[in-house]
Design a protein around this motif. Structure first.
Motif, PDB file in Angstrom:
ATOM      1  N   HIS A 309      72.908  60.805  26.081  1.00  0.00           N
ATOM      2  CA  HIS A 309      71.555  60.935  26.606  1.00  0.00           C
ATOM      3  C   HIS A 309      71.145  62.388  26.813  1.00  0.00           C
ATOM      4  O   HIS A 309      70.161  62.658  27.493  1.00  0.00           O
ATOM      5  N   GLN A 310      71.890  63.320  26.259  1.00  0.00           N
ATOM      6  CA  GLN A 310      71.512  64.725  26.352  1.00  0.00           C
ATOM      7  C   GLN A 310      72.004  65.441  25.105  1.00  0.00           C
ATOM      8  O   GLN A 310      72.713  64.874  24.278  1.00  0.00           O
ATOM      9  N   ASN A 311      71.624  66.695  24.952  1.00  0.00           N
ATOM     10  CA  ASN A 311      72.010  67.442  23.762  1.00  0.00           C
ATOM     11  C   ASN A 311      73.484  67.814  23.830  1.00  0.00           C
ATOM     12  O   ASN A 311      73.920  68.462  24.779  1.00  0.00           O
ATOM     13  N   PRO A 312      74.274  67.433  22.822  1.00  0.00           N
ATOM     14  CA  PRO A 312      75.691  67.818  22.807  1.00  0.00           C
ATOM     15  C   PRO A 312      75.830  69.296  22.460  1.00  0.00           C
ATOM     16  O   PRO A 312      74.864  69.938  22.033  1.00  0.00           O
ATOM     17  N   PRO A 313      77.019  69.851  22.608  1.00  0.00           N
ATOM     18  CA  PRO A 313      77.240  71.251  22.226  1.00  0.00           C
ATOM     19  C   PRO A 313      76.974  71.466  20.738  1.00  0.00           C
ATOM     20  O   PRO A 313      77.033  70.521  19.936  1.00  0.00           O
ATOM     21  N   PRO A 314      76.701  72.685  20.310  1.00  0.00           N
ATOM     22  CA  PRO A 314      76.500  72.957  18.885  1.00  0.00           C
ATOM     23  C   PRO A 314      77.763  72.655  18.093  1.00  0.00           C
ATOM     24  O   PRO A 314      78.874  72.855  18.556  1.00  0.00           O
ATOM     25  N   GLY A 315      77.551  72.149  16.890  1.00  0.00           N
ATOM     26  CA  GLY A 315      78.678  71.854  16.017  1.00  0.00           C
ATOM     27  C   GLY A 315      79.345  70.530  16.278  1.00  0.00           C
ATOM     28  O   GLY A 315      80.313  70.182  15.599  1.00  0.00           O
ATOM     29  N   VAL A 316      78.856  69.760  17.265  1.00  0.00           N
ATOM     30  CA  VAL A 316      79.456  68.467  17.612  1.00  0.00           C
ATOM     31  C   VAL A 316      78.482  67.357  17.211  1.00  0.00           C
ATOM     32  O   VAL A 316      77.276  67.464  17.434  1.00  0.00           O
ATOM     33  N   VAL A 317      79.017  66.280  16.632  1.00  0.00           N
ATOM     34  CA  VAL A 317      78.167  65.204  16.131  1.00  0.00           C
ATOM     35  C   VAL A 317      78.822  63.856  16.409  1.00  0.00           C
ATOM     36  O   VAL A 317      80.045  63.722  16.344  1.00  0.00           O
ATOM     37  N   ASP A 318      78.006  62.872  16.750  1.00  0.00           N
ATOM     38  CA  ASP A 318      78.472  61.496  16.917  1.00  0.00           C
ATOM     39  C   ASP A 318      78.465  60.841  15.540  1.00  0.00           C
ATOM     40  O   ASP A 318      77.408  60.435  15.036  1.00  0.00           O
ATOM     41  N   MET A 319      79.624  60.726  14.913  1.00  0.00           N
ATOM     42  CA  MET A 319      79.695  60.193  13.563  1.00  0.00           C
ATOM     43  C   MET A 319      79.355  58.707  13.512  1.00  0.00           C
ATOM     44  O   MET A 319      78.891  58.210  12.480  1.00  0.00           O
ATOM     45  N   GLU A 320      79.567  57.997  14.594  1.00  0.00           N
ATOM     46  CA  GLU A 320      79.160  56.591  14.618  1.00  0.00           C
ATOM     47  C   GLU A 320      77.652  56.484  14.463  1.00  0.00           C
ATOM     48  O   GLU A 320      77.148  55.674  13.673  1.00  0.00           O
ATOM     49  N   GLU A 321      76.921  57.293  15.187  1.00  0.00           N
ATOM     50  CA  GLU A 321      75.456  57.276  15.071  1.00  0.00           C
ATOM     51  C   GLU A 321      75.017  57.726  13.687  1.00  0.00           C
ATOM     52  O   GLU A 321      74.092  57.169  13.109  1.00  0.00           O
ATOM     53  N   ARG A 322      75.690  58.766  13.130  1.00  0.00           N
ATOM     54  CA  ARG A 322      75.330  59.252  11.802  1.00  0.00           C
ATOM     55  C   ARG A 322      75.524  58.165  10.753  1.00  0.00           C
ATOM     56  O   ARG A 322      74.697  57.996   9.853  1.00  0.00           O
ATOM     57  N   PHE A 323      76.616  57.412  10.867  1.00  0.00           N
ATOM     58  CA  PHE A 323      76.864  56.337   9.905  1.00  0.00           C
ATOM     59  C   PHE A 323      75.821  55.228  10.051  1.00  0.00           C
ATOM     60  O   PHE A 323      75.361  54.664   9.049  1.00  0.00           O
ATOM     61  N   CYS A 324      75.450  54.910  11.281  1.00  0.00           N
ATOM     62  CA  CYS A 324      74.423  53.889  11.486  1.00  0.00           C
ATOM     63  C   CYS A 324      73.098  54.323  10.864  1.00  0.00           C
ATOM     64  O   CYS A 324      72.392  53.521  10.228  1.00  0.00           O
ATOM     65  N   THR A 667      79.292  43.435  15.930  1.00  0.00           N
ATOM     66  CA  THR A 667      80.320  44.273  15.307  1.00  0.00           C
ATOM     67  C   THR A 667      81.015  45.104  16.381  1.00  0.00           C
ATOM     68  O   THR A 667      80.546  45.189  17.510  1.00  0.00           O
ATOM     69  N   ILE A 668      82.120  45.735  16.009  1.00  0.00           N
ATOM     70  CA  ILE A 668      82.919  46.495  16.970  1.00  0.00           C
ATOM     71  C   ILE A 668      82.459  47.949  16.988  1.00  0.00           C
ATOM     72  O   ILE A 668      82.494  48.642  15.961  1.00  0.00           O
ATOM     73  N   HIS A 669      82.024  48.402  18.145  1.00  0.00           N
ATOM     74  CA  HIS A 669      81.580  49.777  18.321  1.00  0.00           C
ATOM     75  C   HIS A 669      82.558  50.526  19.218  1.00  0.00           C
ATOM     76  O   HIS A 669      83.359  49.922  19.939  1.00  0.00           O
ATOM     77  N   THR A 670      82.466  51.860  19.180  1.00  0.00           N
ATOM     78  CA  THR A 670      83.180  52.649  20.166  1.00  0.00           C
ATOM     79  C   THR A 670      82.459  52.520  21.504  1.00  0.00           C
ATOM     80  O   THR A 670      81.325  52.027  21.572  1.00  0.00           O
ATOM     81  N   GLU A 671      83.129  52.973  22.554  1.00  0.00           N
ATOM     82  CA  GLU A 671      82.535  52.840  23.878  1.00  0.00           C
ATOM     83  C   GLU A 671      81.383  53.824  24.097  1.00  0.00           C
ATOM     84  O   GLU A 671      80.324  53.462  24.614  1.00  0.00           O
ATOM     85  N   ASN A 672      81.569  55.067  23.673  1.00  0.00           N
ATOM     86  CA  ASN A 672      80.549  56.087  23.910  1.00  0.00           C
ATOM     87  C   ASN A 672      80.252  56.934  22.688  1.00  0.00           C
ATOM     88  O   ASN A 672      79.671  58.014  22.800  1.00  0.00           O
ATOM     89  N   GLY A 673      80.633  56.466  21.503  1.00  0.00           N
ATOM     90  CA  GLY A 673      80.404  57.230  20.291  1.00  0.00           C
ATOM     91  C   GLY A 673      81.697  57.814  19.737  1.00  0.00           C
ATOM     92  O   GLY A 673      82.720  57.842  20.414  1.00  0.00           O
ATOM     93  N   LEU A 674      81.646  58.267  18.500  1.00  0.00           N
ATOM     94  CA  LEU A 674      82.782  58.927  17.865  1.00  0.00           C
ATOM     95  C   LEU A 674      82.402  60.393  17.670  1.00  0.00           C
ATOM     96  O   LEU A 674      81.951  60.810  16.605  1.00  0.00           O
ATOM     97  N   TRP A 675      82.573  61.184  18.739  1.00  0.00           N
ATOM     98  CA  TRP A 675      82.145  62.579  18.732  1.00  0.00           C
ATOM     99  C   TRP A 675      83.201  63.453  18.067  1.00  0.00           C
ATOM    100  O   TRP A 675      84.364  63.450  18.444  1.00  0.00           O
ATOM    101  N   MET A 676      82.755  64.209  17.048  1.00  0.00           N
ATOM    102  CA  MET A 676      83.682  65.026  16.268  1.00  0.00           C
ATOM    103  C   MET A 676      83.055  66.382  15.956  1.00  0.00           C
ATOM    104  O   MET A 676      81.820  66.523  15.928  1.00  0.00           O
TER     105      MET A 676
END
Length: 688
Positions: A309-324, A667-676
């Motif tokens: 619910h806020q801006n993550p640090p630079p260079g970090v991405v939730d890959m679960e959201e990106r795939f969706c 479907t099976i999701h992560t609890e809070n995203g797959l942040w990488m």
């Protein structure tokens, strides 16, 4: 004179209806064009060749016959009326529904209550409930013979308190009170009680199975005695009578319409679409790869929750959201010929889809149908959110269908890429007022991107886990991709050559099945096959959960079932009593993945039997292209510091759970995203 006019009008209507059953108005010529472009599959080609002969025969009957007499005058008038009076103004096409044959359904013969027949009547529902009470209160032997799982409700009550406990029970929020996703609890009971048991929550009870012989019976050999049951009821507001929840009669009719659209030629042309969408995602990730998050990384995945619910640090991405998001773009372009534009930013539709599916899951186990209570859509927050999300999805779907129908009316069509919606509208002449088309398309929109996104999320999770447990699989995968594809776009032949890449996806579907539960309901009494000494007989109206999660992780069927090991599908697995085992040599050379046949129903990646997912090949092709492009371009690291602090979790009964947590919404999701964090691959990909 009035009687002649009435007879004349009736003849026009009859002629219009008959023509509509043979070929859609205004679509005959365009249908031939579409078929020339996209049909080369032998089976589909034979069927379409027969249909085309019928169509041509109808057209030729007017072209070659003597154009005179009463019949020809009626046909000329019908054609003229179709041009002048649209169906929305009660033109000839409007009356087509009167001409279509709707034969009496055999399905209606089951359980003499409301149609569809699977919904238990009062007598069936009372019998099941009364039998459960006798079993639980008095200790009587159940008429179904299933051993009962003893849920420790007292511990849950002590932990959560009466208020939260009661609220969760009534609303079906079992994930809260059982301490995790329901499929973990079911696996715990399977290991304690065997492959078949009964799970009861108050007045609700389910027969839960995780045995290949029973799976084969439910999904293939005895499938005519089962339908989707409670799944159809809870998905009706979302998917209506789409292919997933449809009763057997509707399913048969709609499958004949939709299945030809998934032929080889159409799948071939979608490969370039997959590559285009992958390129958009890579462009977005490449911009993030040059950024340094510094010392802003959290210590544990639990801290990722705030980033939702806020801006993550630079260079970090939730890959679960990106795939969706990128999967939504692919569905938009392939099915609707529409660009959702979500590859660079999350689409509101992604969250709407997930919340709708999560609400549907809660309704499956809810004791009280709270969503049917008067005023629930206004007074209960979750129902307000659900209806808002559903309105968003319906509005977008209406827009897409309207665009497709307008394009169908445009004779100037030079687009070489045919969307699935375009194919359906052209081939069958669907009208925007038909709810069935909406239901079919909503099924593709909702389910078509969720499952693929979930699969890619968990495969990426396994391949780049900080423990390094899959580093050898990642190395082999990259060697294969570098040798076969390099940096160029993948062809269908490339995908067939990248066998290990497809096995990685198959292993992802084994370890994280999407969905983890299949739901059926018995239309009549039935004896289940079993390899145990305890026979189980289902009563008419009984709900059945087939736990694919438990089936895929059974130590009796798979070696080291909790381990991500794609190479397991390259080895033969000896069978046992009631199970033929797994034989990799039985996989056809042209098959994209090992299926239920090669594993004798111990592996159900896309369901099984006649109602296996129609989009299975689409999903595997899409996932292979997306995985190949990402793996050959980037390295990924979990966004935690230090990486060594990432510890595995244990779930119910000590069962292993992903250390990023799990939640389910179909479907099976992560609890809070797959942040990488994303890094350009080192060394870089060699040029082809």
């Amino acid at each position: 004179m009035l009687m002649k006019i009435v007879v004349f009008a009736l003849v026009v209507v009859v002629a219009s209806g008959f023509k509509a059953m043979v070929v859609p108005p205004r679509a005959s010529q365009r249908l031939k064009t579409v078929r020339r472009r996209v049909v080369d599959d032998k089976v589909t080609g034979k069927r379409l060749e027969f249909e085309e002969k019928t169509i041509n025969g109808w057209e030729d009957s007017w072209d070659n016959a003597t154009r005179s007499g009463f019949d020809w005058e009626m046909e000329k008038l019908r054609r003229r009326l179709e041009e002048l009076v649209p169906s929305t103004m009660f033109g000839p096409r409007y009356w087509r529904f009167l001409m279509e044959e709707n034969p009496e359904s055999e399905y209606r013969q089951y359980a003499g209550s409301t149609y569809p027949g699977s919904k238990p009547g009062q007598l069936d529902a009372f019998r099941i409930l009364f039998n459960n009470l006798l079993q639980f209160v008095l200790g009587n032997e159940s008429e179904d013979g299933a051993v009962v799982a003893a849920w420790d409700w007292r511990s849950a009550l002590d932990e959560h308190g009466l208020g939260k406990f009661a609220y969760s029970i009534l609303t079906g929020d079992l994930q809260t009170i059982v301490g995790g996703p329901l499929f973990l609890l079911l696996t715990k009971y399977h290991r304690e009680l065997g492959p078949v048991f009964k799970l009861a929550f108050g007045p609700r009870s389910f027969i839960v199975v995780a045995d290949p012989a029973v799976a084969k019976h439910l999904l293939r050999d005895g499938s005519k005695n089962y339908d989707k049951g409670i799944l159809s009821e809870i998905l009706q507001p979302i998917l209506g009578n789409g292919l997933i929840p449809a009763d057997p009669d509707v399913w048969k009719r709609r499958r004949r319409v939709i299945a030809p659209g998934f032929h080889r030629a159409w799948l071939d042309q979608t490969l370039s679409l997959f590559d285009d969408c992958a390129a958009d995602l890579i462009g977005d990730l490449a911009g993030r790869a040059s950024l340094d998050p510094g010392d802003l990384l959290p210590k544990t995945p639990a801290a990722w929750k705030a980033w939702k619910h806020q801006n993550p640090p630079p260079g970090v991405v939730d890959m679960e959201e990106r795939f969706c998001s990128v999967s939504l773009d692919i569905i938009g372009k392939a099915v609707f010929d529409y660009d959702f534009g979500s590859s660079n930013s999350e689409s509101p539709l992604v969250r709407a889809v997930y919340r709708c599916l999560y609400e549907a899951e809660r309704r499956t186990t809810a004791f009280v149908p709270f969503w049917l209570l008067p005023g629930a859509q206004f007074l209960i927050p979750s129902q307000r959110d659900f209806n808002r999300d559903l309105r968003l999805l319906n509005a977008k779907l209406d827009e897409l269908v309207r665009r497709a129908l307008e394009a169908d009316d445009d004779d100037d069509d030079d687009d070489e890429r045919i969307s699935l919606l375009d194919f359906l509208v052209t081939m069958r002449g669907e009208d925007v007022s038909t709810t069935q088309l909406r239901d079919d398309l909503m099924t593709m929109l909702v389910a078509g991107h969720e499952t693929t996104a979930a699969l890619l999320t968990w495969v990426l999770y396994e391949l780049f886990h900080p423990s390094g447990r899959s580093s050898h699989h990642l190395k082999r995968l990259r060697e294969e991709l570098d040798a076969v594809v390099g940096a160029r776009a993948m062809t269908y032949a490339d995908i067939l050559d990248c066998k290990f890449a497809r096995l990685c996806l198959a292993e992802g579907l084994r370890l994280y099945p999407q969905p983890p539960l299949l739901i059926r309901r018995a239309l009549d009494d039935d004896q289940l096959p079993t390899t145990t000494d305890r026979p189980v007989r289902l009563a008419r109206g009984a709900d059945v959960f087939l736990s694919t999660w438990s089936l895929h992780k059974s130590p009796d069927l798979w070696d080291n079932p909790e381990t991500f090991d794609p190479s397991r599908f390259e080895k033969k697995k000896q069978g046992r009593d009631g199970w033929a085992g797994y034989d990799p040599d039985s996989i056809p050379a042209t098959s994209l993945y090992p299926n239920e046949q090669t594993a004798d129903f111990a592996f159900l990646p896309f369901g099984a039997g006649s109602r296996r997912c129609l989009g299975d090949q689409f999903a595997i092709l899409e996932s292979t292209v997306m995985l190949a492009r990402l793996i050959t371009t980037f390295d990924f690291e979990f966004a935690v510091d230090p990486k060594a602090t990432l510890e595995p979790k244990t779930g119910l009964g000590g069962l292993p759970v992903a250390d990023v947590g799990m939640r389910t919404g179909a479907t099976i999701h992560t609890e809070n995203g797959l942040w990488m964090t994303v890094h350009h691959r080192t060394p870089p990909l060699p040029l082809p």
